[in-house]
Design a protein around this motif. Structure first.
Motif, short mmCIF file in Angstrom:
data_model
loop_
_atom_site.label_atom_id
_atom_site.label_comp_id
_atom_site.label_asym_id
_atom_site.label_seq_id
_atom_site.Cartn_x
_atom_site.Cartn_y
_atom_site.Cartn_z
N LEU A 1 17.55 -9.94 -13.97
CA LEU A 1 17.91 -10.77 -14.84
C LEU A 1 18.51 -12.10 -14.09
O LEU A 1 18.61 -13.18 -14.55
N TYR A 2 19.08 -11.68 -13.01
CA TYR A 2 20.11 -12.70 -12.28
C TYR A 2 19.44 -13.11 -10.95
O TYR A 2 19.93 -13.42 -10.11
N SER A 3 18.06 -12.91 -11.14
CA SER A 3 17.40 -13.31 -9.82
C SER A 3 17.67 -12.43 -8.63
O SER A 3 17.52 -13.05 -7.42
N ARG A 4 18.10 -11.08 -8.79
CA ARG A 4 18.37 -10.40 -7.70
C ARG A 4 17.71 -8.95 -7.86
O ARG A 4 17.54 -8.74 -8.92
N SER A 5 17.97 -8.10 -6.85
CA SER A 5 17.45 -6.75 -7.10
C SER A 5 18.33 -5.85 -5.94
O SER A 5 18.02 -5.87 -4.76
N LEU A 6 19.53 -5.52 -6.28
CA LEU A 6 20.32 -4.84 -5.55
C LEU A 6 20.55 -3.29 -5.18
O LEU A 6 20.24 -2.81 -6.31
N ASN B 1 11.55 -5.76 -5.08
CA ASN B 1 11.09 -5.92 -6.59
C ASN B 1 12.06 -5.03 -7.10
O ASN B 1 13.11 -4.66 -6.68
N GLY B 2 12.15 -4.96 -8.65
CA GLY B 2 13.29 -4.32 -9.18
C GLY B 2 12.98 -4.21 -10.69
O GLY B 2 11.95 -4.61 -11.28
N ASN C 1 0.72 -1.09 -0.10
CA ASN C 1 0.12 -0.10 -0.01
C ASN C 1 0.78 1.29 -0.03
O ASN C 1 0.23 2.34 -0.04
N PHE C 2 1.97 1.23 0.01
CA PHE C 2 3.05 2.16 -0.05
C PHE C 2 3.54 2.46 -1.32
O PHE C 2 3.58 1.68 -2.40
N PRO C 3 3.98 3.66 -1.75
CA PRO C 3 4.66 4.27 -2.87
C PRO C 3 5.71 3.27 -3.35
O PRO C 3 6.39 2.72 -2.35
N ASP C 4 5.99 2.86 -4.53
CA ASP C 4 6.68 1.74 -4.82
C ASP C 4 7.76 2.46 -5.76
O ASP C 4 7.57 3.21 -6.68
N ALA C 5 9.15 2.12 -5.66
CA ALA C 5 10.44 2.85 -6.24
C ALA C 5 10.30 2.36 -7.82
O ALA C 5 10.83 2.91 -8.59
N PHE C 6 9.60 1.17 -8.15
CA PHE C 6 9.62 0.50 -9.62
C PHE C 6 8.43 0.64 -10.28
O PHE C 6 8.61 0.31 -11.62
N GLU C 7 7.26 0.84 -9.64
CA GLU C 7 5.93 0.91 -10.43
C GLU C 7 5.10 1.50 -9.58
O GLU C 7 5.01 2.07 -8.40
N PHE C 8 4.19 2.24 -10.61
CA PHE C 8 3.16 3.09 -10.06
C PHE C 8 1.94 1.97 -9.19
O PHE C 8 1.63 1.04 -9.41
N ASN C 9 1.70 2.49 -7.95
CA ASN C 9 0.74 1.75 -7.11
C ASN C 9 -0.58 2.66 -7.17
O ASN C 9 -0.36 3.74 -6.34
N THR C 10 -1.40 1.85 -7.81
CA THR C 10 -2.66 2.57 -7.54
C THR C 10 -3.57 2.55 -6.63
O THR C 10 -4.93 2.82 -6.63
#
Ligand code: ZN
Length: 392
Positions: free
Chosen positions: A210-215, A202-203, A155-164
């Protein structure tokens, strides 16, 4: 003998020890209020808002100066029970509160911690969800969400996608709270698995999906924190033996309680000795899209492992000012390394803009080459979840 007992009883705060059971809202409130009354010099209890059903969202602060920020003392926060049915974290934080206040003045390490850190503890972000949990319910069908059936962890703003998703009262209250303090580090307690999780959750391809991580750019720091926490929890360590085989460089884990992480802290001043707010402070080669900025006292905090770093201080309209800093390994000092920085500028710094207009746009991430998403604790909960401590 009886006399001596009575005398001791008068000296110690009269408070019943917290029992090992789940505590509903009235019992939790009673406990928190009694702590704040009996330990008024080191605690401050306040409600940051109300849940959908009107329950208070309590935060208890523990610190030598609990009522206000003091320059040089970092703000730390714990949030638990944002999923109402994940209740172990809520009880853990209540017991942590009791442990901290009763150890002050008796345990040197805890006393030192209370002297050097202001710790904000929110045992329940979702009190309605907790109360909605049915006792025989073993499935995820009641209590996880808030009273409007929204998952507060989505429910919080997301760095990677718009949260509606419509923002909920509990979320709005926490977002406002985050803006009132410069939180340096945070932990969020969940239930369901036994693991210390670090960001991001997320990322995008540039952060490594692409390498199954988000750093994050501070990945070394977050991995260090997660490993240190896990190494202190025998069950957590045993469940995932691969993690324990990772070597800690320089033995910096040994002998440390899990969160006196080294970092650098200090204030930025102009040539006249005036603290400068809204100045960008970054570590070279560790750029964030939305960089750390000094607060109204000109303070900055950078979480760094031992090593050599170049700190880049940027005042809009001026070239970056570079300062070298070496964080020694194996320092036994509880406090962070203090490094105040005096900028070689004079009076023309009066009009430092409040914020970079490009910064608060959500999502922050724009697939910029060589950058990864921001970690600005005062705005985004993904940093609140930098420690997603999950208990089975
Ligand atoms: Zn959860």
């Amino acid at each position: 003998m009886d006399c001596a007992r009575l005398w001791l009883g008068l000296l110690l705060p009269v408070i019943a020890a917290l029992d090992f059971s789940y505590h509903h809202q009235p019992e939790m409130e009673e406990f928190l209020k009694s702590i704040s009354q009996n330990y008024s010099s080191i605690t401050h209890l306040h409600s940051i808002g109300e849940s959908v059903e009107g329950r208070n969202l309590w935060v208890l602060i523990v610190g030598r100066f609990p009522k206000e920020h003091r320059i040089g003392i970092p703000e730390f926060k714990y949030v638990a029970n944002m999923h109402g049915d994940e209740a172990v974290g809520r009880e853990l934080l209540l017991h942590l509160i009791e442990y901290l206040v009763t150890s002050d003045g008796r345990d040197p390490e805890i006393t030192n911690l209370i002297n050097s850190t202001r710790i904000h503890i929110m045992p329940s972000m979702n009190p309605d969800g907790f109360e909605a949990v049915l006792k025989p319910d073993c499935f995820y069908n009641k209590g996880r969400e808030n009273s409007n059936f929204y998952d507060l962890n989505r429910n919080f703003p997301d760095a990677f996608e718009f949260n509606t998703v419509p923002r909920q009262p509990e979320t709005v209250a926490v977002m406002k709270w985050l803006n009132t303090e410069t939180f340096v580090l945070s932990a969020n307690l969940h239930g369901g698995a036994l693991v210390a999780s670090y960001p991001f959750d997320n990322g995008v391809p540039a952060t490594g999906t692409l390498y199954s991580r988000s750093l994050t750019p501070d990945d070394d720091v977050f991995q260090y924190l997660a490993r240190t926490y896990a190494s202190r929890n025998p069950d957590m360590r045993k469940r995932n033996p691969c993690r324990t085989k990772i070597e800690f460089p320089g033995g910096i884990v040994n002998g440390y309680f899990w969160y006196p992480l080294k970092g650098v802290k200090g204030q930025i001043f102009d040539q006249n000795g005036t603290p400068l707010p809204n100045v960008t402070v970054e570590v070279q080669d560790r750029k964030h899209v939305c960089p750390y900025r000094t607060n109204k006292f000109g303070e900055y905090y950078l979480l760094l492992l031992p090593g050599f770093y170049v700190i880049e201080v940027t005042v809009p309209g001026h070239n970056p000012h570079l300062t070298e800093v070496t964080i020694p390994p194996k320092s036994q000092n509880f406090s962070a390394l203090k490094k105040d920085i005096l900028l070689p500028f004079t009076g023309q710094l009066d009009h430092i803009p409040e914020s970079d207009p490009l910064c608060p746009i959500i999502p922050l991430y724009r697939d910029l080459q060589g950058h990864s998403a921001a970690t600005k604790p005062s705005l985004f909960l993904f940093l609140v979840t930098l420690f997603h401590i999950l208990f089975k």
